[in-house]
Design an enzyme around this catalytic site. Sequence first.
Site, short mmCIF file in Angstrom:
data_model
loop_
_atom_site.label_atom_id
_atom_site.label_comp_id
_atom_site.label_asym_id
_atom_site.label_seq_id
_atom_site.Cartn_x
_atom_site.Cartn_y
_atom_site.Cartn_z
N ASN A 7 0.88 -1.18 0.00
CA ASN A 7 0.00 0.00 0.00
C ASN A 7 0.91 1.23 0.00
O ASN A 7 1.53 1.53 1.01
CB ASN A 7 -0.88 -0.04 1.26
CG ASN A 7 -1.62 1.27 1.49
OD1 ASN A 7 -1.73 2.11 0.58
ND2 ASN A 7 -2.13 1.46 2.70
N LYS A 9 0.16 4.33 -0.21
CA LYS A 9 -0.40 5.56 0.40
C LYS A 9 -0.12 6.75 -0.52
O LYS A 9 -0.14 6.61 -1.74
CB LYS A 9 0.17 5.75 1.81
CG LYS A 9 0.05 4.47 2.64
CD LYS A 9 0.34 4.66 4.09
CE LYS A 9 0.16 3.32 4.80
NZ LYS A 9 0.24 3.43 6.24
N HIS A 93 -9.37 1.42 4.99
CA HIS A 93 -8.05 1.52 5.61
C HIS A 93 -8.16 2.45 6.82
O HIS A 93 -8.93 3.41 6.80
CB HIS A 93 -7.03 2.06 4.60
CG HIS A 93 -5.63 2.02 5.16
ND1 HIS A 93 -5.15 3.01 5.98
CD2 HIS A 93 -4.67 1.08 5.08
CE1 HIS A 93 -3.92 2.69 6.35
NE2 HIS A 93 -3.61 1.52 5.83
N GLU A 95 -6.46 4.80 7.88
CA GLU A 95 -6.27 6.25 7.63
C GLU A 95 -7.55 6.84 7.03
O GLU A 95 -7.87 8.01 7.29
CB GLU A 95 -5.05 6.46 6.73
CG GLU A 95 -3.77 6.22 7.54
CD GLU A 95 -2.61 5.64 6.75
OE1 GLU A 95 -2.61 5.72 5.51
OE2 GLU A 95 -1.70 5.08 7.40
N GLU A 164 -5.35 -4.71 10.57
CA GLU A 164 -4.27 -3.72 10.74
C GLU A 164 -4.52 -2.94 12.03
O GLU A 164 -5.27 -1.95 12.02
CB GLU A 164 -4.25 -2.75 9.57
CG GLU A 164 -3.97 -3.43 8.25
CD GLU A 164 -3.37 -2.45 7.24
OE1 GLU A 164 -2.30 -2.73 6.72
OE2 GLU A 164 -3.98 -1.39 7.01
N GLY A 170 2.76 2.29 10.69
CA GLY A 170 3.73 3.35 10.50
C GLY A 170 4.46 3.75 11.77
O GLY A 170 5.11 4.78 11.83
N SER A 210 3.55 -2.09 10.22
CA SER A 210 5.01 -2.16 10.41
C SER A 210 5.61 -3.51 10.02
O SER A 210 6.56 -3.99 10.66
CB SER A 210 5.39 -1.77 11.84
OG SER A 210 5.04 -0.42 12.09
P1 PGA Z 1 3.04 0.34 7.49
O1 PGA Z 1 1.55 0.56 6.90
O2 PGA Z 1 3.54 -0.97 6.93
O3 PGA Z 1 3.83 1.53 7.01
O4 PGA Z 1 2.90 0.28 8.99
C1 PGA Z 1 0.67 -0.51 6.71
C2 PGA Z 1 -0.64 -0.03 6.15
O5 PGA Z 1 -1.12 1.04 6.58
O6 PGA Z 1 -1.25 -0.67 5.25
#
Ligand code: PGA
Length: 248
Positions: A7, A9, A93, A95, A164, A170, A210
């Site tokens: 992903n 982003k 997601h 976010e 997640e 992140g 992560s």
């Molecule tokens: P990350 O993000 O691997 O940077 O923690 C995962 C995601 O939000 O899909």
Amino acid sequence: MAVVAGNWKMHHGPRATRAFFSSLTLPSNAGSHEILVFPSAVSLAAAVAAPERDPLVQLGVQNIHWEDKGAFTGEISASMAREAGAAFTLVGHSERRHVFGETDEEVARKFKAARQAGLVPVACVGETLEERRANRVEEVILRQLDAVLSSVDSAEGRFLLAYEPVWAIGTGETATPADAAAAHGTLRARLDEALGPSRAARVPILYGGSVKPGNARELLTASNVDGVLVGGASLDAASFAALVEAAG
Ligand code: PGA
């Protein structure tokens, strides 16, 4: 067979997308796995057209609107994304839920719209740190899962789930394989109950938060973890290839 999904982003415009595919060399085990990349919508065309993109890498968008067309400035529909070359879409997601205020109901509408347009949705669920501390993990992820399942009115069409935990995205904090296995077990049991075991078995549950080349193997061997959804560590071609390699 595992699912390894990146992903991106709000990273990688068309130029960086072309550069990624021209330097990506998939490892020899790649053919045994399902490999997905979710570039930004403005970079999808560059990914579709990248001459060096291995056809093993399938593409998706990160978000869609639930309507097919209309006066929704700034939005894209599932059918537009499909026409532009996406086969998958993320929905819900964290976010989108926490930065843009998407509700369970909106996520369910997007999930349904994706399936109707022939896009395979990857529905994301996960609890915040406060919810985890309050022992509400099961309640939250089942509520989020039930919302999307309520829109599944036909046996047609595939979908995927991603667990997640918001506190692991992140942040460098990863759920332990035991944390992931517990949440995935909860989701798997609900899928079995709602869809029946044979249909439920066709729904992979990815872990995200992560994930890196160094911890992917351990997470992928946790029970009911069928793949990984990776943000930061999917942006670099060598790191992405190492994630695929870690799938074994
Ligand atoms: P990350 O993000 O691997 O940077 O923690 C995962 C995601 O939000 O899909």
